[in-house]
Design a protein around this motif. Sequence first.
Motif, mmCIF file in Angstrom:
data_model
loop_
_atom_site.group_PDB
_atom_site.id
_atom_site.type_symbol
_atom_site.label_atom_id
_atom_site.label_comp_id
_atom_site.label_asym_id
_atom_site.label_seq_id
_atom_site.Cartn_x
_atom_site.Cartn_y
_atom_site.Cartn_z
ATOM 1 N N THR A 119 47.595 24.147 2.700
ATOM 2 C CA THR A 119 47.787 25.135 3.753
ATOM 3 C C THR A 119 48.917 24.706 4.685
ATOM 4 O O THR A 119 49.315 23.532 4.710
ATOM 5 C CB THR A 119 46.512 25.300 4.589
ATOM 6 O OG1 THR A 119 46.235 24.070 5.270
ATOM 7 C CG2 THR A 119 45.325 25.676 3.718
ATOM 8 N N PHE A 120 49.393 25.660 5.454
ATOM 9 C CA PHE A 120 50.447 25.342 6.415
ATOM 10 C C PHE A 120 49.974 24.290 7.410
ATOM 11 O O PHE A 120 50.704 23.356 7.743
ATOM 12 C CB PHE A 120 50.872 26.617 7.149
ATOM 13 C CG PHE A 120 51.958 26.399 8.157
ATOM 14 C CD1 PHE A 120 53.283 26.363 7.767
ATOM 15 C CD2 PHE A 120 51.649 26.226 9.498
ATOM 16 C CE1 PHE A 120 54.301 26.151 8.703
ATOM 17 C CE2 PHE A 120 52.648 26.029 10.442
ATOM 18 C CZ PHE A 120 53.982 25.986 10.040
ATOM 19 N N ALA A 121 48.723 24.416 7.900
ATOM 20 C CA ALA A 121 48.207 23.468 8.885
ATOM 21 C C ALA A 121 48.164 22.053 8.309
ATOM 22 O O ALA A 121 48.522 21.086 8.993
ATOM 23 C CB ALA A 121 46.826 23.895 9.354
ATOM 24 N N ASN A 122 47.731 21.917 7.060
ATOM 25 C CA ASN A 122 47.684 20.586 6.440
ATOM 26 C C ASN A 122 49.088 20.039 6.207
ATOM 27 O O ASN A 122 49.326 18.833 6.339
ATOM 28 C CB ASN A 122 46.905 20.640 5.131
ATOM 29 C CG ASN A 122 45.411 20.808 5.356
ATOM 30 O OD1 ASN A 122 44.903 20.500 6.423
ATOM 31 N ND2 ASN A 122 44.718 21.314 4.358
ATOM 32 N N TRP A 123 50.020 20.911 5.865
ATOM 33 C CA TRP A 123 51.411 20.476 5.673
ATOM 34 C C TRP A 123 51.989 19.967 6.989
ATOM 35 O O TRP A 123 52.684 18.944 7.018
ATOM 36 C CB TRP A 123 52.235 21.644 5.138
ATOM 37 C CG TRP A 123 53.697 21.372 5.016
ATOM 38 C CD1 TRP A 123 54.327 20.682 4.019
ATOM 39 C CD2 TRP A 123 54.732 21.810 5.918
ATOM 40 N NE1 TRP A 123 55.682 20.650 4.245
ATOM 41 C CE2 TRP A 123 55.962 21.335 5.400
ATOM 42 C CE3 TRP A 123 54.733 22.550 7.097
ATOM 43 C CZ2 TRP A 123 57.183 21.585 6.035
ATOM 44 C CZ3 TRP A 123 55.939 22.804 7.725
ATOM 45 C CH2 TRP A 123 57.140 22.319 7.198
ATOM 46 N N VAL A 124 51.676 20.650 8.096
ATOM 47 C CA VAL A 124 52.163 20.226 9.412
ATOM 48 C C VAL A 124 51.677 18.820 9.733
ATOM 49 O O VAL A 124 52.422 17.986 10.267
ATOM 50 C CB VAL A 124 51.717 21.227 10.496
ATOM 51 C CG1 VAL A 124 51.870 20.633 11.889
ATOM 52 C CG2 VAL A 124 52.509 22.521 10.399
ATOM 53 N N ILE A 125 50.432 18.529 9.417
ATOM 54 C CA ILE A 125 49.879 17.205 9.696
ATOM 55 C C ILE A 125 50.566 16.127 8.850
ATOM 56 O O ILE A 125 50.796 15.011 9.311
ATOM 57 C CB ILE A 125 48.361 17.202 9.435
ATOM 58 C CG1 ILE A 125 47.658 18.125 10.434
ATOM 59 C CG2 ILE A 125 47.787 15.785 9.514
ATOM 60 C CD1 ILE A 125 46.195 18.359 10.127
ATOM 61 N N ARG A 126 50.921 16.481 7.622
ATOM 62 C CA ARG A 126 51.413 15.487 6.668
ATOM 63 C C ARG A 126 52.875 15.121 6.858
ATOM 64 O O ARG A 126 53.245 13.953 6.694
ATOM 65 C CB ARG A 126 51.198 16.013 5.235
ATOM 66 C CG ARG A 126 51.711 15.088 4.148
ATOM 67 C CD ARG A 126 51.356 15.598 2.777
ATOM 68 N NE ARG A 126 51.917 16.903 2.472
ATOM 69 C CZ ARG A 126 53.152 17.082 2.006
ATOM 70 N NH1 ARG A 126 53.969 16.054 1.834
ATOM 71 N NH2 ARG A 126 53.576 18.298 1.719
ATOM 72 N N VAL A 127 53.728 16.082 7.218
ATOM 73 C CA VAL A 127 55.168 15.836 7.150
ATOM 74 C C VAL A 127 55.681 15.138 8.400
ATOM 75 O O VAL A 127 55.022 15.112 9.452
ATOM 76 C CB VAL A 127 55.953 17.154 6.928
ATOM 77 C CG1 VAL A 127 55.527 17.811 5.636
ATOM 78 C CG2 VAL A 127 55.768 18.112 8.115
ATOM 79 N N ASP A 128 56.879 14.576 8.289
ATOM 80 C CA ASP A 128 57.539 13.948 9.428
ATOM 81 C C ASP A 128 57.930 14.998 10.470
ATOM 82 O O ASP A 128 58.172 16.163 10.137
ATOM 83 C CB ASP A 128 58.796 13.206 8.976
ATOM 84 C CG ASP A 128 58.474 12.019 8.080
ATOM 85 O OD1 ASP A 128 57.337 11.509 8.182
ATOM 86 O OD2 ASP A 128 59.347 11.622 7.287
ATOM 87 N N GLU A 129 58.028 14.547 11.694
ATOM 88 C CA GLU A 129 58.344 15.467 12.784
ATOM 89 C C GLU A 129 59.654 16.212 12.568
ATOM 90 O O GLU A 129 59.782 17.376 12.947
ATOM 91 C CB GLU A 129 58.398 14.715 14.118
ATOM 92 C CG GLU A 129 57.043 14.293 14.637
ATOM 93 C CD GLU A 129 57.109 13.795 16.063
ATOM 94 O OE1 GLU A 129 58.205 13.899 16.672
ATOM 95 O OE2 GLU A 129 56.090 13.312 16.579
ATOM 96 N N GLU A 130 60.638 15.565 11.983
ATOM 97 C CA GLU A 130 61.943 16.205 11.804
ATOM 98 C C GLU A 130 61.846 17.445 10.935
ATOM 99 O O GLU A 130 62.661 18.358 11.054
ATOM 100 C CB GLU A 130 62.944 15.215 11.216
ATOM 101 C CG GLU A 130 63.412 14.157 12.200
ATOM 102 C CD GLU A 130 63.923 14.766 13.505
ATOM 103 O OE1 GLU A 130 64.779 15.681 13.424
ATOM 104 O OE2 GLU A 130 63.455 14.375 14.578
ATOM 105 N N GLU A 131 60.869 17.486 10.023
ATOM 106 C CA GLU A 131 60.679 18.674 9.188
ATOM 107 C C GLU A 131 60.228 19.874 10.011
ATOM 108 O O GLU A 131 60.359 21.018 9.573
ATOM 109 C CB GLU A 131 59.639 18.389 8.102
ATOM 110 C CG GLU A 131 60.134 17.554 6.956
ATOM 111 C CD GLU A 131 61.064 18.349 6.047
ATOM 112 O OE1 GLU A 131 60.563 19.210 5.294
ATOM 113 O OE2 GLU A 131 62.287 18.130 6.106
#
Length: 571
Positions: A557-569
Amino acid sequence: MAVSSIPARAGDPTSPRPARTPRRPRGEGQWALGHREPLNPNERIKKDDDPLNVRARIEHIYAHHGFASIDPQDLRGRFRWWGLYTQRKAGIDGGRTAVLEPHELEDEFFMLRVRVDGGQLNLAQLRVVADISREFARDTADITDRQNIQYHWIRVEDMPEIWRRLESVGLQTTEACGDCPRIVLGSPVAGVARDELVDPTPAIDEIVRRYVGDKAYSNLPRKFKTSISWLVDTPYEANDISFLGVDHPDHGPGFDVWVGGGLSTNPMLAQRLGVWVPLDEVPDVWAGVVGIFRDYGYRRLRNRARLKFLVADWGVEKFREVLEKEYLGQALLDGPAPQLPDRPVDHIGVHPQRDGRHWVGAAPVVGRVSGGQLARLADVVEAHGSGRVRLTPYQKLLVLDVPPERTDSLVRELRGIGLEAQPSAWRRGTMACTGIEYCKLAIVETKARGEELVARLEERLRDFDADISIHLNGCPNACARTQVADIGLKGQLVVGPDGQQVEGFQVHLGGGLGMAAGQTAGFGRKLRGLKTTAEELPAYVERLARRYLAGRVAGETFANWVIRVDEEELR
């Protein structure tokens, strides 16, 4: 040797000090503990006169003598108990929101909220709502995320006639705003959903009948928000009290109870009391919780007056104990947690009802509709054999009881009046509060920005295959539930490319509620300095969506992707 009798010098640490009288703990304005003074201005207004009494003055004085005759305490206080707020004067920019006095910000027109408890409208009610919009509200009639209908441009002179028409078909504006029980949210498919074991509509109706307009509950420390639904299809964790359907292994279908939710500037999620309540006891338990709030709620400071602060301080064990012993006079049964669905409930599109007919869910853009549109909707609904429309807590609407062979025709007719039953992910997932166009608290425009955002994303990412919720709010108060959206946008002034302040948004990413199995409720991630100007907003969301599509793993999900990726993404 004798001890010297020289008196001790002032400040000598060896000298004895007089005993201090223990200070009485400062009261928080809790009536049950005897703390009724001092009063903040809002509490004084309510003490001076029950706000429900202002209707008589509106009907007999203000409607005849006009805006200039309205007492300021009524105008900016008690009017809210009848759904009325003064609206923002046109042309005042967001930078002046916090510096102007109320009389400088407000126009001589009102926003008016109509309660649609449970989101349920019959055809006669829909036509009256549409007629009032066209005759008295310059064709405005937004659908809010509280299942209200919200008008603008209302004159105080017209209120007696507006009330007469609404009440003639069973609608009301009583306690649509104010420090009182607001509209009761309900499932828009209550009574027709195939997965529903108990229709909670009788409990909603009984609460409204018994308690809305009752002066025993009209003076609360702050607003009180309720949700009652068998299905997990309302934002139950964001309400002061929520009842959610649960099947007890020994006692059968009933309701799980959650308390202490609320967003705004100090967001908190509701907590389970751990009890099981049968349908016929829901109104009594509801009244008990409201009674606790009335008597123990913090009235001293407005910014700590919501029920969530009391629940946070007491904890649910004490809250349940006080509810049972002081307000219900009996213990409640322990109950299991609700079973969340595999996927979030989606009302949009064509869905079968339990009786073989169908409901059709359609999306306006960010809840913006008009009286003319609603009048045409009534004609379309009637022509397709239905007599019932429902509003959702997501600024959408449903048509119930549609014969299977008429659904395709209905979808086409709805599209013809600007209501889309096969919307893009962007139209389905975007909500917006009233914003600076009418709201005195707002700093930025929201409705037009939301419409522009949806149009841009539909053009550039038409085939986007994931659900992303985008909630735009014009100020920090979170009327559009910004903290629990995939992309939450809190309006504020930001520095533009030329160094000047312009409208913009602080960005919250990855928030959400527990609406399906495996989902963890939480507030959006705020990255340091992550803001966007309003002009750059469509490009920012497009960039973020494309990065998500390119970088997600299967089923992420988008929410899980937000948690996983680096801030710059995320920038």
